[in-house]
Design a protein around this motif. Structure first.
Motif, PDB file in Angstrom:
ATOM      1  N   GLU A 150       1.237  -1.505  -0.030  1.00 46.16           N
ATOM      2  CA  GLU A 150       0.013   0.061  -0.322  1.00 46.16           C
ATOM      3  C   GLU A 150       0.706   1.056  -0.594  1.00 46.16           C
ATOM      4  N   SER A 151       2.156   1.134  -0.412  1.00 44.27           N
ATOM      5  CA  SER A 151       2.786   2.339  -0.590  1.00 44.27           C
ATOM      6  C   SER A 151       3.032   2.728  -1.652  1.00 44.27           C
ATOM      7  N   GLY A 152       3.248   3.644  -2.384  1.00 45.33           N
ATOM      8  CA  GLY A 152       3.404   4.479  -3.579  1.00 45.33           C
ATOM      9  C   GLY A 152       4.347   3.470  -4.697  1.00 45.33           C
ATOM     10  N   ALA A 153       5.657   3.392  -3.534  1.00 44.43           N
ATOM     11  CA  ALA A 153       6.886   3.605  -3.700  1.00 44.43           C
ATOM     12  C   ALA A 153       7.053   1.578  -4.145  1.00 44.43           C
ATOM     13  N   ARG A 154       6.601   1.619  -3.528  1.00 48.02           N
ATOM     14  CA  ARG A 154       6.298  -0.527  -4.125  1.00 48.02           C
ATOM     15  C   ARG A 154       5.645  -0.222  -5.083  1.00 48.02           C
ATOM     16  N   ALA A 155       4.862   0.761  -5.479  1.00 46.85           N
ATOM     17  CA  ALA A 155       3.368   0.064  -6.787  1.00 46.85           C
ATOM     18  C   ALA A 155       4.389   0.340  -7.769  1.00 46.85           C
ATOM     19  N   LEU A 156       5.110   2.453  -8.131  1.00 50.38           N
ATOM     20  CA  LEU A 156       6.032   2.121  -8.668  1.00 50.38           C
ATOM     21  C   LEU A 156       7.229   1.782  -9.637  1.00 50.38           C
ATOM     22  N   ALA A 157       7.570   0.787  -8.426  1.00 56.61           N
ATOM     23  CA  ALA A 157       9.171   0.007  -8.572  1.00 56.61           C
ATOM     24  C   ALA A 157       8.429  -1.877  -8.971  1.00 56.61           C
ATOM     25  N   LEU A 158       7.743  -1.902  -8.769  1.00 55.56           N
ATOM     26  CA  LEU A 158       6.977  -2.792  -9.034  1.00 55.56           C
ATOM     27  C   LEU A 158       7.064  -2.800 -10.662  1.00 55.56           C
ATOM     28  N   GLN A 159       6.168  -2.320 -11.151  1.00 52.42           N
ATOM     29  CA  GLN A 159       5.471  -1.821 -12.601  1.00 52.42           C
ATOM     30  C   GLN A 159       7.416  -1.122 -13.204  1.00 52.42           C
ATOM     31  N   LEU A 160       8.082  -0.348 -12.853  1.00 50.77           N
ATOM     32  CA  LEU A 160       8.847  -0.658 -13.378  1.00 50.77           C
ATOM     33  C   LEU A 160       9.940  -1.667 -13.243  1.00 50.77           C
ATOM     34  N   LEU A 161      10.007  -1.965 -12.266  1.00 48.37           N
ATOM     35  CA  LEU A 161      10.966  -3.899 -12.705  1.00 48.37           C
ATOM     36  C   LEU A 161      10.294  -4.500 -13.341  1.00 48.37           C
ATOM     37  N   ALA A 162       8.769  -4.719 -13.558  1.00 49.90           N
ATOM     38  CA  ALA A 162       7.652  -5.246 -14.255  1.00 49.90           C
ATOM     39  C   ALA A 162       8.107  -5.403 -15.359  1.00 49.90           C
ATOM     40  N   VAL A 163       8.746  -4.624 -16.291  1.00 45.14           N
ATOM     41  CA  VAL A 163       8.832  -3.803 -17.986  1.00 45.14           C
ATOM     42  C   VAL A 163      10.701  -4.310 -17.912  1.00 45.14           C
ATOM     43  N   ASN A 164      11.057  -4.895 -17.297  1.00 42.27           N
ATOM     44  CA  ASN A 164      12.339  -5.247 -17.257  1.00 42.27           C
ATOM     45  C   ASN A 164      12.201  -6.462 -16.796  1.00 42.27           C
ATOM     46  N   ALA A 165      11.434  -7.173 -16.103  1.00 45.18           N
ATOM     47  CA  ALA A 165      11.690  -8.864 -16.321  1.00 45.18           C
ATOM     48  C   ALA A 165      13.069  -9.325 -15.090  1.00 45.18           C
ATOM     49  N   THR A 166      12.991  -8.106 -13.934  1.00 44.40           N
ATOM     50  CA  THR A 166      13.237  -8.191 -12.944  1.00 44.40           C
ATOM     51  C   THR A 166      12.667  -8.552 -11.469  1.00 44.40           C
ATOM     52  N   VAL A 167      11.572  -9.018 -12.067  1.00 46.97           N
ATOM     53  CA  VAL A 167      10.759  -9.113 -10.745  1.00 46.97           C
ATOM     54  C   VAL A 167      10.425 -10.575  -9.870  1.00 46.97           C
ATOM     55  N   MET A 168      10.923 -11.375 -10.510  1.00 51.96           N
ATOM     56  CA  MET A 168      10.140 -12.636 -10.190  1.00 51.96           C
ATOM     57  C   MET A 168      12.623 -12.927  -9.654  1.00 51.96           C
ATOM     58  N   PRO A 169      11.892 -13.938  -9.143  1.00 48.80           N
ATOM     59  CA  PRO A 169      13.460 -14.610  -8.481  1.00 48.80           C
ATOM     60  C   PRO A 169      14.586 -15.487  -9.326  1.00 48.80           C
ATOM     61  N   PRO A 170      15.793 -14.696  -9.332  1.00 46.69           N
ATOM     62  CA  PRO A 170      16.514 -14.752  -7.716  1.00 46.69           C
ATOM     63  C   PRO A 170      16.349 -13.273  -7.439  1.00 46.69           C
ATOM     64  N   THR A 171      15.617 -12.675  -7.932  1.00 46.49           N
ATOM     65  CA  THR A 171      15.278 -11.386  -7.130  1.00 46.49           C
ATOM     66  C   THR A 171      14.751 -11.091  -6.271  1.00 46.49           C
ATOM     67  N   SER A 172      15.056 -10.029  -5.090  1.00 45.77           N
ATOM     68  CA  SER A 172      13.995 -10.452  -3.548  1.00 45.77           C
ATOM     69  C   SER A 172      13.688  -9.648  -3.531  1.00 45.77           C
ATOM     70  N   LEU A 173      12.681  -8.939  -3.143  1.00 45.95           N
ATOM     71  CA  LEU A 173      12.162  -7.850  -3.289  1.00 45.95           C
ATOM     72  C   LEU A 173      11.258  -8.060  -1.614  1.00 45.95           C
ATOM     73  N   LEU A 174      11.642  -6.966  -0.945  1.00 43.42           N
ATOM     74  CA  LEU A 174      11.531  -6.377   0.731  1.00 43.42           C
ATOM     75  C   LEU A 174      10.591  -5.599   1.350  1.00 43.42           C
ATOM     76  N   PRO A 175       9.979  -5.468   2.264  1.00 42.88           N
ATOM     77  CA  PRO A 175       8.872  -4.105   2.258  1.00 42.88           C
ATOM     78  C   PRO A 175       9.647  -3.417   3.184  1.00 42.88           C
ATOM     79  N   GLU A 176      11.027  -4.043   3.168  1.00 43.39           N
ATOM     80  CA  GLU A 176      11.766  -2.505   3.940  1.00 43.39           C
ATOM     81  C   GLU A 176      11.553  -1.317   3.731  1.00 43.39           C
TER      82      GLU A 176
END
Length: 434
Positions: A150-176
């Motif tokens: 529910e943070s804007g930073a996470r929403a934006l990060a997921l969109q930009l990482l997704a178009v670069n195919a970097t959201v799936m393992p082995p990339t580790s996405l942490l909520p900190e």
């Protein structure tokens, strides 16, 4: 005979006529008041963000500025942009205003929310460890802190990482996020931290000065801005943070959404104007990424602008709020709305007073004609001489009573007409006695 001298005007009757007219005016005001916008509350609840984030930092300034006009701003810390929108949509929540990040909310699912405009650029800052990279693809397989749900930073990060195919393992996405994420990056427990916020954010300043930490400069920033219309390509000039230490050491290309003020469509118009006036004071100054007067502005079209915002950006704050203290302007504005129908009724009301006055004066004489009719009716029957003499006494009493009525000079003809009627009947009675 005349018991009292004739006066030019009957003050008593005039005041009664005026009182009746005033009663009509007051009734009209009461009806008009029913349709007037209620007085603005002296308290508004604002959803911010994390305690160490940019939203909360600016929210405290809003609180200080509105306090000058006697309005209390209660701040509600949240996980960020998406939670703010959720609270605004929750009917059980008391939140009326909140910050939201462009591109992080879906207006189609929130028809009751209105934008008060964009207030500043809040770029995406990606701080990382290791060899230099120039795009999100270089973060594949890394440990990335992209913020809580529910943070804007996470929403934006997921969109930009997704178009670069970097959201799936082995990339580790942490909520900190926040200071905790910064400390983990500094201690080597993370490879990169995603921060969305203004350049003045303490989180950004901390990592810009940290050794071994790089700021990602995006080679394809313009492509992201074309793909995602809510993003703007920005250049952070070399040395803009510190000329002596030359921070940053080279120009940095960033992508940035805008921070926006979002409100319920039930927010009182006076409070909306007050918030936008505060936004002008806080965000209208030049900054590291914007020039004087760039903000606030109707840049983000994700949510429709409120009618107050449209008026503000078209012609500025309301006329009265430009020159009067807030509460005085609000009171005058409300009184003016109430007085308009009263002024519209002024002409017909002034026309009511003369007929009312005339009716009051004449009615005090006209009611005696009924007694004359009674005498005249008895004359149509066979009455004794004694009864005729009693009728003469009654006529004298009626005439004497009418002579003692306070009658204005303009209506003296009514007295003389009545006397003439009395004399006619008296003559008939006396003729019967002969």
């Amino acid at each position: 005979m005349i018991g009292k001298p004739l006066r030019r005007i009957s003050t008593h009757d005039l005041w009664i006529a005026v009182a009746l007219a005033v009663a009509v005016a007051v009734l009209a005001l009461v009806v008009a008041f029913h349709f007037v916008e209620p007085a603005p509350p002296d308290r508004v609840v604002m959803a911010t963000g994390t305690a160490d984030g940019g939203y909360h930092m600016f929210a405290q300034r809003y609180k200080e500025i509105l306090a000058r006009d006697g309005v209390t701003v209660d701040l509600r810390i949240s996980a960020g942009s998406q939670e703010n929108v959720s609270r605004l949509l929750d009917e059980s929540s008391d939140v009326e205003v909140g910050f939201f990040q462009g591109g992080s909310a879906f207006a189609a699912n929130a028809p009751s929310l209105r934008s008060l405009g964009s207030i500043y650029y809040e770029p995406l800052w990606v701080f990382y460890r290791g060899p230099e990279i120039h795009d999100f693809g270089g973060l594949k397989g890394k440990r990335l802190a992209i913020g809580p749900e529910e943070s804007g930073a996470r929403a934006l990060a997921l969109q930009l990482l997704a178009v670069n195919a970097t959201v799936m393992p082995p990339t580790s996405l942490l909520p900190e996020s926040g200071l905790k994420a910064n400390e983990m990056l500094l201690q080597g427990e993370l490879d990169a931290v995603f921060i969305v916020g203004p350049p003045e954010s303490p989180l950004v300043e901390q990592l810009l000065s940290a050794k071994g930490i790089r700021l990602l400069s995006l080679e394809r920033a313009e492509a992201y801005a074309r793909r995602f219309p809510y993003l703007t390509r920005l250049i952070l000039p070399r040395g803009v943070f510190d000329f002596v230490s030359n921070k940053p050491a080279q120009d940095v290309t960033l992508v940035s959404p805008t921070a926006n003020l979002l409100a319920r469509d039930t927010l009182h118009p006076a409070l909306a104007f007050l918030l936008m006036r505060a936004a002008r004071e806080i965000h209208g100054t030049p900054g590291l990424l914007n020039r004087l007067g760039d903000f606030p502005a109707p840049l983000n079209s994700e949510f429709p602008l409120s009618s107050e915002a449209e008026r503000y950006y078209r012609s500025g704050p309301p006329f009265l709020q430009r020159y009067l203290p807030y509460w005085v302007a609000v009171m005058v504005d409300r009184l003016w709305i109430i007085l308009l129908p009263a002024l519209a009724l002024l002409v017909p009301i002034t026309r009511i007073i003369p007929p009312l006055y005339r009716w009051r004066v004449r009615s005090r004489i006209y009611r005696w004609y009924a007694k004359l009719e009674d005498v005249e009716f008895e004359l149509e029957t066979d009455v004794s001489p004694e009864r005729l003499r009693e009728l003469l006494e009654r006529l004298d009493q009626i005439e004497s009573s009418v002579n003692h009525i306070n009658t204005p000079l303009a209506y003296s003809d009514q007295i003389y007409s009545f006397r003439h009627a009395v004399n006619l009947i008296r003559n008939r009675v006396q003729a019967r006695l002969m």
